[in-house]
Design a protein around this motif. Structure first.
Motif, PDB file in Angstrom:
ATOM      1  N   UNK A   1       0.801  -1.224   0.000  1.00 25.85           N
ATOM      2  CA  UNK A   1       0.000   0.000   0.000  1.00 25.85           C
ATOM      3  C   UNK A   1       0.838   1.280   0.000  1.00 25.85           C
ATOM      4  N   UNK A   2       2.136   1.166   0.307  1.00 27.15           N
ATOM      5  CA  UNK A   2       2.973   2.366   0.411  1.00 27.15           C
ATOM      6  C   UNK A   2       3.855   2.593  -0.809  1.00 27.15           C
ATOM      7  N   UNK A   3       3.656   1.803  -1.860  1.00 30.77           N
ATOM      8  CA  UNK A   3       4.485   1.959  -3.051  1.00 30.77           C
ATOM      9  C   UNK A   3       4.212   3.297  -3.734  1.00 30.77           C
ATOM     10  N   UNK A   4       2.951   3.587  -4.007  1.00 27.11           N
ATOM     11  CA  UNK A   4       2.591   4.852  -4.655  1.00 27.11           C
ATOM     12  C   UNK A   4       2.993   6.030  -3.770  1.00 27.11           C
ATOM     13  N   UNK A   5       2.755   5.902  -2.474  1.00 30.58           N
ATOM     14  CA  UNK A   5       3.091   6.977  -1.540  1.00 30.58           C
ATOM     15  C   UNK A   5       4.592   7.232  -1.513  1.00 30.58           C
ATOM     16  N   UNK A   6       5.381   6.162  -1.680  1.00 27.07           N
ATOM     17  CA  UNK A   6       6.833   6.311  -1.721  1.00 27.07           C
ATOM     18  C   UNK A   6       7.263   7.135  -2.922  1.00 27.07           C
TER      19      UNK A   6
ATOM     20  N   UNK B   1      -0.127  -5.841   6.709  1.00 27.41           N
ATOM     21  CA  UNK B   1      -0.673  -4.498   6.558  1.00 27.41           C
ATOM     22  C   UNK B   1      -0.600  -3.707   7.856  1.00 27.41           C
ATOM     23  N   UNK B   2      -0.899  -4.382   8.968  1.00 30.02           N
ATOM     24  CA  UNK B   2      -0.834  -3.719  10.274  1.00 30.02           C
ATOM     25  C   UNK B   2       0.610  -3.321  10.608  1.00 30.02           C
ATOM     26  N   UNK B   3       1.549  -4.242  10.348  1.00 33.77           N
ATOM     27  CA  UNK B   3       2.959  -3.946  10.613  1.00 33.77           C
ATOM     28  C   UNK B   3       3.447  -2.793   9.737  1.00 33.77           C
ATOM     29  N   UNK B   4       3.055  -2.815   8.454  1.00 39.03           N
ATOM     30  CA  UNK B   4       3.452  -1.741   7.539  1.00 39.03           C
ATOM     31  C   UNK B   4       2.920  -0.401   8.028  1.00 39.03           C
ATOM     32  N   UNK B   5       1.669  -0.392   8.459  1.00 39.90           N
ATOM     33  CA  UNK B   5       1.083   0.851   8.974  1.00 39.90           C
ATOM     34  C   UNK B   5       1.814   1.324  10.225  1.00 39.90           C
ATOM     35  N   UNK B   6       2.213   0.373  11.061  1.00 40.75           N
ATOM     36  CA  UNK B   6       2.906   0.699  12.309  1.00 40.75           C
ATOM     37  C   UNK B   6       4.246   1.370  12.037  1.00 40.75           C
ATOM     38  N   UNK B   7       5.062   0.758  11.178  1.00 46.38           N
ATOM     39  CA  UNK B   7       6.406   1.288  10.947  1.00 46.38           C
ATOM     40  C   UNK B   7       6.385   2.550  10.096  1.00 46.38           C
ATOM     41  N   UNK B   8       5.411   2.648   9.173  1.00 46.66           N
ATOM     42  CA  UNK B   8       5.382   3.797   8.258  1.00 46.66           C
ATOM     43  C   UNK B   8       4.730   5.024   8.883  1.00 46.66           C
ATOM     44  N   UNK B   9       3.662   4.812   9.643  1.00 45.76           N
ATOM     45  CA  UNK B   9       2.875   5.951  10.119  1.00 45.76           C
ATOM     46  C   UNK B   9       2.962   6.132  11.636  1.00 45.76           C
ATOM     47  N   UNK B  10       2.674   5.087  12.390  1.00 44.47           N
ATOM     48  CA  UNK B  10       2.668   5.239  13.838  1.00 44.47           C
ATOM     49  C   UNK B  10       4.064   5.527  14.380  1.00 44.47           C
ATOM     50  N   UNK B  11       5.098   4.894  13.807  1.00 47.47           N
ATOM     51  CA  UNK B  11       6.475   5.164  14.235  1.00 47.47           C
ATOM     52  C   UNK B  11       7.115   6.287  13.428  1.00 47.47           C
TER      53      UNK B  11
ATOM     54  N   UNK C   1       9.845   2.377   4.931  1.00 53.03           N
ATOM     55  CA  UNK C   1      10.087   1.473   6.056  1.00 53.03           C
ATOM     56  C   UNK C   1       9.529   0.069   5.849  1.00 53.03           C
ATOM     57  N   UNK C   2       8.282  -0.093   5.344  1.00 56.61           N
ATOM     58  CA  UNK C   2       7.775  -1.462   5.162  1.00 56.61           C
ATOM     59  C   UNK C   2       8.633  -2.321   4.238  1.00 56.61           C
TER      60      UNK C   2
ATOM     61  N   UNK D   1      -5.354   5.390   7.266  1.00 60.08           N
ATOM     62  CA  UNK D   1      -4.160   4.556   7.508  1.00 60.08           C
ATOM     63  C   UNK D   1      -4.072   3.487   6.412  1.00 60.08           C
ATOM     64  N   UNK D   2      -3.172   3.677   5.468  1.00 60.84           N
ATOM     65  CA  UNK D   2      -3.139   2.824   4.278  1.00 60.84           C
ATOM     66  C   UNK D   2      -2.896   1.358   4.613  1.00 60.84           C
ATOM     67  N   UNK D   3      -2.050   1.116   5.608  1.00 60.19           N
ATOM     68  CA  UNK D   3      -1.786  -0.269   5.995  1.00 60.19           C
ATOM     69  C   UNK D   3      -3.021  -0.962   6.520  1.00 60.19           C
ATOM     70  N   UNK D   4      -3.832  -0.238   7.286  1.00 61.19           N
ATOM     71  CA  UNK D   4      -5.058  -0.813   7.823  1.00 61.19           C
ATOM     72  C   UNK D   4      -6.078  -1.037   6.707  1.00 61.19           C
TER      73      UNK D   4
END
Length: 252
Positions: free
Chosen positions: A1-6, A126-136, A142-143, A220-223
């Motif tokens: 989910x973070x490819x385009x955002x990257x 997806x949850x882990x990706x959201x955690x490292x990219x947005x929450x942290x 990062x994902x 939250x894209x990961x969620x």
């Protein structure tokens, strides 16, 4: 989910991002034509290890701001995708039938369970990706970095624990011609291929558009991705239940 955002983070225009995506999709198509022959020639175990290596390199290229490097990364992603959908299943089927002589009737059940747990893991990813990219606050790259150790562990596990097996080595031209003959000689195969192609084209459009469409609303894209995977898991489970002996519903 973070490819385009990257790619947005690297300040590329939408048209430039589209070209990167197209390179990845085209690479997957082209390598898909030769992946079966490549896997049979190289060996299924080696091909699985090669997948881990090429996809790790693909993830590493995300650290670069250079457009050409990112295009090469997507091409490697296409190669990795072709290997992912050919080498692992081919290795398993050979081990199941040839080496261990298990009943062939078990194979669909194994694939069904694998699809279910793939979806479960995708929800967690997806949850882990959201955690490292947005929450942290580590950003959209990062994902991809988090996935590299897992990819390498996959390759190391296969290297140390799997036996090698090979398929029938046939010329690529013969493989392509046999596939074309099958496609043209059986109307059902042609129809199935057409439907699959149309479905995949819609999926590719969706993959490209869903992030930029939702991103202005700040979800939250990961969620969101995890929600998609959960829906896929539910659909797969419902299909398995519907076609079970209890309900006797069969596809047409």
């Amino acid at each position: 989910p973070y490819l385009y955002k990257l790619y947005q983070h690297y300040r590329f225009l939408e048209g430039q991002i589209a070209i990167i995506y197209v390179c990845g999709f085209a690479s997957s198509v082209l390598f898909g034509l030769v992946s079966t022959s490549l896997v049979d020639w190289l060996g299924r175990k080696k091909s699985c290890i090669l997948f881990s290596l090429t996809y790790s390199i693909c993830c590493l290229t995300k650290l670069s701001w250079d457009y050409f490097v990112l295009v090469v990364g997507r091409i490697l992603g296409g190669l990795s995708t072709a290997l992912l959908f050919s080498a692992f299943e081919a290795w398993y089927v050979h081990e199941h039938v040839e080496r261990h002589d298990f009943p062939a009737e078990w194979i669909p059940a194994t694939f069904s369970r694998a699809a279910f747990w793939n979806s479960v893991i995708a929800v967690g990813a997806g949850v882990v990706a959201n955690c490292v990219a947005e929450w942290l606050g580590l950003g959209p790259v990062a994902p991809f970095m988090v996935s590299i150790p897992l990819l390498m562990l996959t390759g190391i596990f296969a290297m140390k624990n799997w036996d090698e097996n090979y398929g029938k080595k046939r010329a690529l031209s013969k493989t392509c011609m046999d596939g074309l003959k099958c496609l043209l000689s059986d109307r059902r195969v042609l129809l199935l291929g057409t439907i699959q192609a149309l479905f995949e084209s819609v999926i590719y459009i969706f993959i490209f558009l869903w992030t930029p469409v939702l991103d202005p609303h700040g979800p939250p894209l990961g969620i969101v991705f995890s929600s998609f995977m959960a829906a896929s898991m539910v659909g797969s489970s419902l299909y398995r239940i519907a076609t079970s002996k209890r309900y006797h519903l069969q596809p047409i």
